[in-house]
Design a protein around this motif. Structure first.
Motif, mmCIF file in Angstrom:
data_model
loop_
_atom_site.group_PDB
_atom_site.id
_atom_site.type_symbol
_atom_site.label_atom_id
_atom_site.label_comp_id
_atom_site.label_asym_id
_atom_site.label_seq_id
_atom_site.Cartn_x
_atom_site.Cartn_y
_atom_site.Cartn_z
ATOM 1 N N ALA A 76 0.829 -1.215 0.000
ATOM 2 C CA ALA A 76 0.000 0.000 0.000
ATOM 3 C C ALA A 76 0.860 1.261 0.000
ATOM 4 O O ALA A 76 0.496 2.255 -0.631
ATOM 5 C CB ALA A 76 -0.927 -0.015 1.210
ATOM 6 N N GLN A 77 1.993 1.194 0.698
ATOM 7 C CA GLN A 77 2.856 2.383 0.778
ATOM 8 C C GLN A 77 3.397 2.801 -0.592
ATOM 9 O O GLN A 77 3.719 3.973 -0.799
ATOM 10 C CB GLN A 77 4.024 2.129 1.732
ATOM 11 N N ASP A 78 3.445 1.846 -1.540
ATOM 12 C CA ASP A 78 3.901 2.193 -2.887
ATOM 13 C C ASP A 78 2.946 3.158 -3.581
ATOM 14 O O ASP A 78 3.305 3.797 -4.566
ATOM 15 C CB ASP A 78 4.070 0.912 -3.734
ATOM 16 N N HIS A 79 1.697 3.237 -3.082
ATOM 17 C CA HIS A 79 0.720 4.158 -3.685
ATOM 18 C C HIS A 79 0.806 5.562 -3.095
ATOM 19 O O HIS A 79 0.117 6.466 -3.555
ATOM 20 C CB HIS A 79 -0.706 3.611 -3.505
ATOM 21 N N ASP A 98 2.813 9.136 -2.022
ATOM 22 C CA ASP A 98 3.777 9.990 -2.696
ATOM 23 C C ASP A 98 4.640 10.712 -1.648
ATOM 24 O O ASP A 98 4.295 11.817 -1.209
ATOM 25 C CB ASP A 98 3.034 11.008 -3.574
ATOM 26 N N GLY A 137 -4.686 11.234 -5.916
ATOM 27 C CA GLY A 137 -3.945 10.127 -6.513
ATOM 28 C C GLY A 137 -4.036 8.836 -5.713
ATOM 29 O O GLY A 137 -3.731 7.766 -6.225
ATOM 30 N N GLU A 138 -4.428 8.943 -4.441
ATOM 31 C CA GLU A 138 -4.420 7.760 -3.568
ATOM 32 C C GLU A 138 -5.800 7.133 -3.397
ATOM 33 O O GLU A 138 -5.902 5.971 -3.029
ATOM 34 C CB GLU A 138 -3.877 8.162 -2.188
ATOM 35 N N ALA A 176 -6.742 3.642 -4.934
ATOM 36 C CA ALA A 176 -6.199 2.415 -4.346
ATOM 37 C C ALA A 176 -6.847 2.091 -2.999
ATOM 38 O O ALA A 176 -6.757 0.956 -2.520
ATOM 39 C CB ALA A 176 -4.697 2.546 -4.167
ATOM 40 N N GLU A 194 -9.225 -1.091 -2.385
ATOM 41 C CA GLU A 194 -8.782 -2.469 -2.638
ATOM 42 C C GLU A 194 -8.535 -3.222 -1.329
ATOM 43 O O GLU A 194 -7.808 -2.746 -0.459
ATOM 44 C CB GLU A 194 -7.503 -2.449 -3.487
ATOM 45 N N TYR A 239 -5.003 -4.253 0.500
ATOM 46 C CA TYR A 239 -4.189 -3.346 1.309
ATOM 47 C C TYR A 239 -4.602 -3.328 2.779
ATOM 48 O O TYR A 239 -4.086 -2.519 3.550
ATOM 49 C CB TYR A 239 -4.206 -1.933 0.730
ATOM 50 N N PHE A 264 -5.207 1.910 4.333
ATOM 51 C CA PHE A 264 -5.792 3.193 3.901
ATOM 52 C C PHE A 264 -6.831 3.721 4.886
ATOM 53 O O PHE A 264 -7.015 4.935 4.974
ATOM 54 C CB PHE A 264 -6.347 3.086 2.480
#
Lengths: 84, 183
Positions: free
Chosen positions: B52-55, B57, B112-113, B116, B119, B122, B126
């Motif tokens: 999840a952290q890859d999503h 910024d 942008g987040e 995701a 889902e 994750y 979130f």
């Protein structure tokens, strides 16, 4: 005050640059948390003006940041042990 | 040219100082609990959190750190013992401006987040992420509005109260950023 602000910006930039360039590992994150603690100390002592305040005021707020940083480093160690 | 603390402002009765510190420690306790919960959930759901952290910024969040530190610097200038009324007003308005800039960048980041966030893979990442950063964002909005109100009528007590709270919001972000985005 301007010098403190410049130091805080440099520390923040260095932390982000280190993680973006070297990736997330204990070797990069431990210095990031050390910088976080130093930033917290500067905010409390210089921005909030507690440099000459009582022990409790000076150290109470920094202790909060220290406790969270230690918890985060603890998480790094635990997840590292689980992974290996 | 030191920042003025509540006890030095000369205009704040002890009751104001007491209420301020109850508020400050309530905030720190609430965010402390949320951040520890985030860390513990990150151990329990390690792989989901890493994915999840890859999503997120971290560059935008890092930019927001600079914005909030700049805002805190202006708040500190407003709280100086030797600041004139005009200087206080100017610094408080600039501090509020950077507060609103922080909010704008954060909302742009959320855009942008949000995709995701739904889902299931994750886990609770979130949910906790939006609770923690959203709660902080509300504090920034509220604090920036109060900064503007105090800039309109800058009494020593009010300047000291809002700048102290503003620095606490700053302090929380400085600790929150590496925990949420980097660990």
């Amino acid at each position: 005050m301007n010098r403190i602000w410049a130091i805080l910006l440099l520390l923040a930039l260095a932390g982000v640059a280190l993680v973006l360039l070297a990736g997330r590992s204990p070797f990069t994150l431990v210095p990031v948390f050390a910088a976080t603690l130093f930033k917290s100390r500067l905010i409390v002592l210089d921005f909030m003006g507690f440099r000459n305040a009582s022990f409790a005021l000076r150290h109470g707020l920094v202790a909060w940041a220290l406790a969270l940083s230690l918890a985060a480093v603890g998480k790094l160690l635990i997840t590292g042990m689980i992974a290996s | 040219m030191e920042a003025r603390t509540l006890s030095e402002s000369g205009a704040a009765p002890d009751a104001d100082a007491f209420v301020l510190w109850v508020l400050v420690w309530s905030e720190l306790a609430a965010f402390g609990i949320l951040l520890v919960a985030f860390l513990v959930a990150g151990i329990v759901q390690r792989q989901a959190f890493v994915a999840a952290q890859d999503h997120l910024d971290p560059l935008l969040a890092g930019m927001n750190t600079l914005v909030l530190l700049t805002s805190g610097w202006q708040a500190a200038l407003a709280g100086r013992t030797d600041a004139s009324r005009h200087e206080q007003r100017r610094s408080l308005v600039i501090a509020a401006f950077f507060g609103f800039l922080f909010c704008a960048i954060k909302l742009f980041e959320y855009r942008g987040e949000i995709g995701a966030a739904g889902e299931a893979t994750y886990g609770v990442f979130f949910e906790l992420y939006f609770i923690i950063t959203g709660f902080h964002l509300l504090h920034v909005v509220f604090g920036a509005v109060i900064l503007l109100l105090v800039a309109w009528q800058p009494s020593p007590t009010n300047v000291t109260l809002i700048t102290t709270l503003w620095h606490v919001i700053d302090l929380i972000w400085v600790s929150m950023f590496p925990i949420v985005y980097l660990v």
